[in-house]
Design an enzyme around this catalytic site. Structure first.
Site, PDB file in Angstrom:
ATOM      1  CB  CYS A  68      -1.209   9.136   1.614  1.00 29.40           C
ATOM      2  SG  CYS A  68      -0.587   7.798   0.604  1.00 29.40           S
ATOM      3  CG  HIS A  85      -0.894   7.958   7.497  1.00 26.54           C
ATOM      4  ND1 HIS A  85      -1.744   8.654   6.670  1.00 26.54           N
ATOM      5  CD2 HIS A  85      -0.103   7.213   6.675  1.00 26.54           C
ATOM      6  CE1 HIS A  85      -1.480   8.365   5.410  1.00 26.54           C
ATOM      7  NE2 HIS A  85      -0.498   7.491   5.384  1.00 26.54           N
ATOM      8  CG  HIS A 103      -4.829   5.010   2.214  1.00 18.83           C
ATOM      9  ND1 HIS A 103      -5.037   6.341   1.915  1.00 18.83           N
ATOM     10  CD2 HIS A 103      -3.521   4.907   2.569  1.00 18.83           C
ATOM     11  CE1 HIS A 103      -3.909   7.004   2.082  1.00 18.83           C
ATOM     12  NE2 HIS A 103      -2.974   6.162   2.486  1.00 18.83           N
TER      13      HIS A 103
END
Lengths: 399, 78
Positions: free
Chosen positions: A159, A291, A328
């Site tokens: 990520c 995040h 995401h």
């Protein structure tokens, strides 16, 4: 030499649309792209037809079969390079780098090939399965598209991949190794096999992404790409480029702790390093792009790290969590969030956190819950990946 | 499934990105600048479409489009 690294072009494609001009009004207006997939979990999909249309003018013959992973990267690159005024420019050659972040390669191509082999019992799969699905393919395709002969690579850190890509590219420019870098990330992780693997991990929301909300149930995947043109300030000024902002700082750390769970100490290290690198005091007003995945543990640990660094009330900070709108994007998410954050800095408007329904005492942060006006010049963009790989970028508004 | 020359050339055009009108029967793969990856991809798609097997060394860069058409036609019993 100023030593500053500036942004002169930005491009993106995601479930929110093709191009920043389409993406920005939607996200700042509170529009999200998360929808049903036909499987147990939702996702934010790119409109495949519009992606293909954006590439229709290119001669793709030498590029072979394009997995969406590479197609997304090309769409975002064309926009960024076009905005930077670098299409066909002589400086796009040996002293231009391509550094892209990708988390998992071309899942659609792999899914198709493996289904054919395992389920259909066929002895062969498409000969382009490997070159199409390899995780480095987007960097190769971007280099081929633009005729670049400098360093070209893909960085993979789940990520945080495209935060690492942008940060390492920034260092290449800062050190004088290259004048220009095409940097960002791409991800195409919404094939059925990939979605099921993610769902099996038990971190996916069945409804939507609700960062920092007490009733958050997990993350929602998205797909797409975001690419920036960054270059030394001197190079940009010499060619008369319009400077959109500065990539001013990069901090990175490894938790060395757990393959999925985040660690507050590692996160704090990366944030503090980024501030130090940018020369931005932690007390300074800033837009924080969290995040903010919407998972129980990640949001709680990130909130704890933010309050430990910025104080219990995070004074002077406005916090956004745009995964609630675009999902995401794993290896592309940091670059997309940095692009959106830089656009927000320019506008002085924070896109709202979507899906938020009730405060969580463990995540008491100054979130932008509606479209929020703010006045500051700095962006702190957080990325904390599985496996404890952290990267934080700091951007500054153009002066 | 019987393979007509037109159906074979359609597959070849799609896999190589060469306009159908440019696929002259007497041209070799090398002359048409068809790279090895496009070449094996085209053979793969022809195998799939017509349910045949083409041995990897049965054609090469100096083979002509006509050689390919003849091979596929023969394999499909045409």
């Amino acid at each position: 030499m100023s030593g500053r690294v500036v942004v002169t072009g930005m491009g993106c494609i995601s479930g929110l649309g093709v191009g920043l001009a389409e993406t920005w009004p939607k996200i700042v207006g509170g529009e999200g792209a998360i929808g049903p997939t036909g499987l147990a979990v939702p996702a934010a999909r790119v409109d495949a037809g519009r992606c293909a249309a954006a590439l229709s003018a290119l001669d793709l013959r030498r590029m072979g079969q394009l997995d969406p992973l590479s197609a997304f990267a090309l769409v975002a690159t064309l926009e960024a390079v076009g905005q930077a005024g670098l299409a066909g420019h002589s400086s796009l050659a040996r002293r231009t780098a391509v550094v892209l972040g990708c988390g998992s390669g071309g899942n659609a191509t792999i899914d198709t090939a493996f289904e054919r082999f395992y389920a259909q019992g066929r002895s062969k799969v498409h000969p382009q399965t490997i070159p199409s699905s390899m995780i480095s393919a987007p960097a190769s395709h971007v280099a081929m598209l633009l005729g670049l002969h400098g360093p070209a690579m893909v960085i993979s850190s789940a990520c945080a991949s495209s935060a690492h890509a942008l940060g390492e590219a920034m260092h290449m420019v800062r050190s004088g190794r290259v004048d220009v870098a095409i940097a960002g990330g791409s991800e195409a992780c919404l094939s059925p096999g990939s979605l099921i693997a993610w769902a099996s991990l038990g971190v996916m929301a069945p409804d939507t992404c609700r960062p920092f909300s007490r009733d958050r149930k997990g993350l929602v995947l998205g797909e797409g790409a975001a690419v920036l043109v960054i270059e030394s300030e001197n190079h940009a000024l010499a060619r008369g480029a319009v400077i959109l902002g500065e990539l001013a700082g990069y901090g990175t750390s490894s938790d060395a702790m757990d393959i999925t769970a985040p660690d507050q100490a590692g996160i704090e290290l990366a944030i503090r390093d980024a501030h130090e690198d940018a020369g931005l005091p932690t007390e300074a007003p800033a837009l924080i792009s969290a995040h903010g995945t919407g998972t129980r543990l990640n949001d709680k640990v990130e909130a704890a790290a933010l309050t430990a660094i910025y104080g219990a009330d995070c004074a002077g900070k406005t916090i956004i969590a745009t995964k609630s709108a675009h999902g995401h994007l794993i290896g592309a998410t940091a670059a997309l969030e940095f692009v959106i954050g830089m656009r927000a800095l320019a506008a002085g408007l924070a896109p709202p956190v979507l899906g938020y329904s009730e405060p969580d005492p463990d995540c008491a942060l100054p979130l932008a819950l509606g479209r929020t006006a703010f006045a500051c010049d700095a962006l702190v963009s957080n990325s904390f990946a599985f496996g404890g790989l952290n990267a934080v970028l700091i951007g500054r508004k153009a002066t | 499934m019987a393979a007509t020359p037109d159906a074979i050339l359609d597959v070849l055009a799609k896999e190589t990105g060469i306009d159908r009108s440019g696929l002259r029967l007497d041209a070799t793969f090398a002359e048409l600048d068809i790279g090895s990856l496009d070449f094996v991809s085209a053979l793969f798609m022809l195998e799939d479409k017509f349910d045949i097997t083409i041995e990897p060394d049965s054609l090469g860069p100096t083979s002509t489009i006509n050689d390919l058409v003849a091979l596929v036609t023969a394999r499909t019993g045409g």
